[in-house]
Design a protein around this motif. Structure first.
Motif, PDB file in Angstrom:
ATOM      1  N   ASP A  48     -10.621   3.771   4.590  1.00 20.01           N
ATOM      2  CA  ASP A  48     -10.354   3.286   3.242  1.00 20.01           C
ATOM      3  C   ASP A  48     -10.614   1.781   3.172  1.00 20.01           C
ATOM      4  O   ASP A  48     -10.126   1.024   4.017  1.00 20.01           O
ATOM      5  CB  ASP A  48      -8.890   3.561   2.868  1.00 20.01           C
TER       6      ASP A  48
ATOM      7  N   HIS B  37      -8.546   5.164   8.515  1.00 20.01           N
ATOM      8  CA  HIS B  37      -9.110   6.367   7.902  1.00 20.01           C
ATOM      9  C   HIS B  37     -10.383   6.082   7.111  1.00 20.01           C
ATOM     10  O   HIS B  37     -10.923   6.967   6.462  1.00 20.01           O
ATOM     11  CB  HIS B  37      -8.072   7.001   6.970  1.00 20.01           C
TER      12      HIS B  37
ATOM     13  N   GLN C 258      -3.439   5.824  -0.210  1.00 18.40           N
ATOM     14  CA  GLN C 258      -3.518   6.420  -1.542  1.00 18.40           C
ATOM     15  C   GLN C 258      -3.522   5.377  -2.663  1.00 18.40           C
ATOM     16  O   GLN C 258      -3.857   5.684  -3.793  1.00 18.40           O
ATOM     17  CB  GLN C 258      -2.351   7.388  -1.761  1.00 18.40           C
ATOM     18  N   GLY C 259      -3.140   4.151  -2.346  1.00 17.66           N
ATOM     19  CA  GLY C 259      -3.144   3.099  -3.355  1.00 17.66           C
ATOM     20  C   GLY C 259      -2.825   1.758  -2.725  1.00 17.66           C
ATOM     21  O   GLY C 259      -2.193   1.685  -1.677  1.00 17.66           O
TER      22      GLY C 259
ATOM     23  N   THR D 270       0.834  -1.197   0.000  1.00 17.83           N
ATOM     24  CA  THR D 270       0.000   0.000   0.000  1.00 17.83           C
ATOM     25  C   THR D 270       0.869   1.248   0.000  1.00 17.83           C
ATOM     26  O   THR D 270       1.972   1.250   0.542  1.00 17.83           O
ATOM     27  CB  THR D 270      -0.927   0.069   1.233  1.00 17.83           C
ATOM     28  N   ALA D 271       0.361   2.291  -0.633  1.00 21.94           N
ATOM     29  CA  ALA D 271       0.908   3.635  -0.478  1.00 21.94           C
ATOM     30  C   ALA D 271       0.062   4.282   0.605  1.00 21.94           C
ATOM     31  O   ALA D 271      -1.122   4.552   0.404  1.00 21.94           O
ATOM     32  CB  ALA D 271       0.819   4.407  -1.790  1.00 21.94           C
ATOM     33  N   GLN D 272       0.641   4.503   1.764  1.00 22.72           N
ATOM     34  CA  GLN D 272      -0.139   4.848   2.952  1.00 22.72           C
ATOM     35  C   GLN D 272       0.664   5.786   3.838  1.00 22.72           C
ATOM     36  O   GLN D 272       1.873   5.629   3.988  1.00 22.72           O
ATOM     37  CB  GLN D 272      -0.480   3.552   3.709  1.00 22.72           C
ATOM     38  N   ASN D 273      -0.034   6.754   4.426  1.00 18.66           N
ATOM     39  CA  ASN D 273       0.607   7.669   5.360  1.00 18.66           C
ATOM     40  C   ASN D 273      -0.359   8.020   6.475  1.00 18.66           C
ATOM     41  O   ASN D 273      -1.357   7.313   6.673  1.00 18.66           O
ATOM     42  CB  ASN D 273       1.129   8.913   4.623  1.00 18.66           C
TER      43      ASN D 273
END
Length: 266
Positions: free
Chosen positions: A112, A110, A49-50, A41-44
């Motif tokens: 998602d 969040h 985000q993906g 995952t693209a995660q913060n």
């Protein structure tokens, strides 16, 4: 030999949840952590985000590589985004002689989505029956069973609904309840009941709580503790980690997995 615990989960690039949280928890609790990556995952601190799922063949190969050579005393599952992955992992843990902690991850902190709607039936019919302990939060209980928990009095009904799908034990995490000044969880196998309470802490930095708790339970089981003993110790560890949670980025920061180890000063 040091107890060995395997996590089968997705990667959180922000380091607060997923594989990263699992391995930090395992280190803090004195076991050797190993991993099977199911997704990237693209995660913060602001959200996901993906997400990119790994092929089932890659997941199987990682699992067999670890289990066939090193062996495991407990397995923990996290993000399994598709029905194909859920079914494959359920088959793998069913064939492994070790307790399995199933965290049926449905959505991120969040909001998602991390589990395809088409995978829900596989979670119910394949993964939950393979679980020694299932650890759904209230949103995941609703997603899986349709039961909505609005108060502590509803926890027993939620647990009964999840147990219908076959896990040996279920831990209903009541942290999202808003009508109590305590974080109340219910652990039950349908006969024995254990109500676990901790102060509700005023700290918004709670990213990774569910992953951390499930991993901590797996650590306790790997050390030979009973399910109630492992869950009680894990609850205490997570409560400390939430208390020490810290700001990171512009959103929700992570719990502090190393809170009990102290911090080196320079």
């Amino acid at each position: 030999m040091i107890p060995r615990v395997l996590t089968v989960a997705g990667s959180d690039s922000g380091g607060g949840a997923g594989i990263q949280a699992d391995l930090k928890t395992m280190l803090a609790l004195g076991v050797h952590g190993m991993s099977v990556l199911t997704a990237v995952t693209a995660q913060n601190s602001l959200g996901v985000q993906g997400a990119w799922e790994l092929p089932v063949a890659a997941v199987r190969a990682q699992y067999r590589s670890v289990v066939d050579d090193i062996g495991v005393q407990a397995v923990k599952t996290g993000m399994l985004s598709s029905a194909e992955l859920v079914e494959a992992v359920a088959e793998l843990i069913t064939g492994t002689d070790a307790p399995a902690v199933v965290d049926p991850v449905g959505v991120s902190k969040h909001g998602d989505p991390l589990l395809a709607a088409s995978a829900l039936d596989a979670v119910r019919t394949k993964l939950l029956p393979a679980a020694t302990v299932a650890t759904p939060n209230l949103d995941e209980v609703t997603q899986l069973t349709g039961v909505r928990v609005r108060s502590e009095a509803d926890l027993r009904r939620a647990a009964a609904a999840v147990l219908e799908y076959g896990p040996r034990w279920v831990l209903i995490k009541g942290g999202h309840l808003t009508d109590a000044d305590q974080a109340v969880d219910l652990l039950t196998d349908g006969c024995a009941e254990h109500v676990l309470r901790a102060p509700r802490l005023d700290n918004r930095h709670t990213h990774g709580t569910g992953c951390t708790l499930a991993s901590a339970i797996a650590c306790g089981l790997a050390k030979g503790r009973s399910v109630p003993e492992a869950v009680t110790a894990a609850k205490e560890y997570v409560t400390g980690a939430i208390a020490a949670g810290f700001a990171l980025g512009a959103g929700i920061g992570p719990v502090d997995h190393g809170w009990a180890l102290g911090r080196a000063t320079t």
